[in-house]
Design a protein around this motif. Structure first.
Motif, PDB file in Angstrom:
ATOM      1  N   VAL A 129      25.420 -52.622 -56.996  1.00 58.82           N
ATOM      2  CA  VAL A 129      25.010 -54.153 -58.005  1.00 58.82           C
ATOM      3  C   VAL A 129      24.196 -54.411 -56.597  1.00 58.82           C
ATOM      4  O   VAL A 129      23.654 -55.435 -56.538  1.00 58.82           O
ATOM      5  CB  VAL A 129      26.271 -54.671 -58.254  1.00 58.82           C
ATOM      6  CG1 VAL A 129      25.668 -56.027 -58.508  1.00 58.82           C
ATOM      7  CG2 VAL A 129      26.366 -54.288 -60.161  1.00 58.82           C
ATOM      8  N   THR A 132      21.436 -53.408 -55.466  1.00 56.44           N
ATOM      9  CA  THR A 132      19.794 -53.940 -56.757  1.00 56.44           C
ATOM     10  C   THR A 132      19.805 -55.009 -55.841  1.00 56.44           C
ATOM     11  O   THR A 132      18.681 -55.955 -55.670  1.00 56.44           O
ATOM     12  CB  THR A 132      20.745 -54.053 -58.151  1.00 56.44           C
ATOM     13  OG1 THR A 132      20.840 -52.511 -58.476  1.00 56.44           O
ATOM     14  CG2 THR A 132      19.554 -54.894 -57.932  1.00 56.44           C
ATOM     15  N   ARG A 133      20.974 -56.178 -55.652  1.00 51.08           N
ATOM     16  CA  ARG A 133      20.404 -57.980 -54.918  1.00 51.08           C
ATOM     17  C   ARG A 133      19.632 -57.879 -54.015  1.00 51.08           C
ATOM     18  O   ARG A 133      19.244 -58.654 -54.278  1.00 51.08           O
ATOM     19  CB  ARG A 133      21.832 -58.240 -55.518  1.00 51.08           C
ATOM     20  CG  ARG A 133      21.796 -59.566 -54.696  1.00 51.08           C
ATOM     21  CD  ARG A 133      23.651 -60.225 -55.120  1.00 51.08           C
ATOM     22  NE  ARG A 133      23.143 -61.930 -54.671  1.00 51.08           N
ATOM     23  CZ  ARG A 133      23.241 -62.618 -53.385  1.00 51.08           C
ATOM     24  NH1 ARG A 133      23.233 -61.951 -52.060  1.00 51.08           N
ATOM     25  NH2 ARG A 133      23.461 -63.702 -53.390  1.00 51.08           N
ATOM     26  N   GLU A 134      20.078 -57.194 -52.914  1.00 54.41           N
ATOM     27  CA  GLU A 134      19.556 -56.515 -51.526  1.00 54.41           C
ATOM     28  C   GLU A 134      17.466 -56.640 -52.017  1.00 54.41           C
ATOM     29  O   GLU A 134      16.962 -57.498 -51.661  1.00 54.41           O
ATOM     30  CB  GLU A 134      20.153 -55.991 -50.921  1.00 54.41           C
ATOM     31  CG  GLU A 134      21.279 -56.255 -50.251  1.00 54.41           C
ATOM     32  CD  GLU A 134      21.873 -55.886 -49.622  1.00 54.41           C
ATOM     33  OE1 GLU A 134      21.243 -54.328 -48.775  1.00 54.41           O
ATOM     34  OE2 GLU A 134      23.387 -55.486 -48.777  1.00 54.41           O
TER      35      GLU A 134
END
Length: 143
Positions: A129, A132-134
């Motif tokens: 997660v 993916t956020r980065e």
């Protein structure tokens, strides 16, 4: 090459520390050891771990100082606490610190392994997660 999760085990009881590390190594994990809270913090600053397995009563861990320092050192790192001296206060405090398991020594190997496997799953999910956020943030900046 298979990925082997890395576990930091912190415990001032050398026999418990070594036995836990030997058991988990035999189950396919890589294990580092620390005998004090200060030593554990130093290791956490140097290496990335998938799990912290920590005793509560040890030098350098008064008021769960080690666990309280984690969000700044390794955000999202799951923690399993073990103690030979359980108290309502430490159990309640561990809930506030998002500890994934609170185990009372002596811990049955099958119980420890089940909790470790679940914590490793949580760690891997957190990293996916976060990654993916980065990538999303980077893509938004490119737009």
């Amino acid at each position: 090459m298979d990925y082997k999760p890395m576990i930091l085990i912190a415990d001032d009881d050398a026999s418990c520390l070594n036995a836990t590390a030997a058991f988990l190594t035999g189950q396919g994990f890589l294990c580092d050891r620390a005998a004090t809270g200060d030593e554990a913090i130093a290791r956490l600053k140097q290496s990335r771990y998938d799990l912290l397995l920590s005793d509560i009563e040890m030098p350098g861990n008064s008021n769960l100082r080690l666990i309280q320092a984690l969000p700044e050192i390794q955000p999202g790192l799951p923690v399993i606490l073990m103690t030979g001296y359980p108290t309502v206060q430490t159990a309640a405090h561990s809930i506030d610190l998002a500890v994934v398991a609170y185990l009372i020594k002596p811990v049955k190997p099958e119980d420890l392994l089940a909790k470790v496997n679940r914590a490793i799953e949580l760690s891997q999910c957190f990293r996916k997660v976060a990654g993916t956020r980065e990538r999303l943030l980077a893509a938004c900046e490119d737009l």
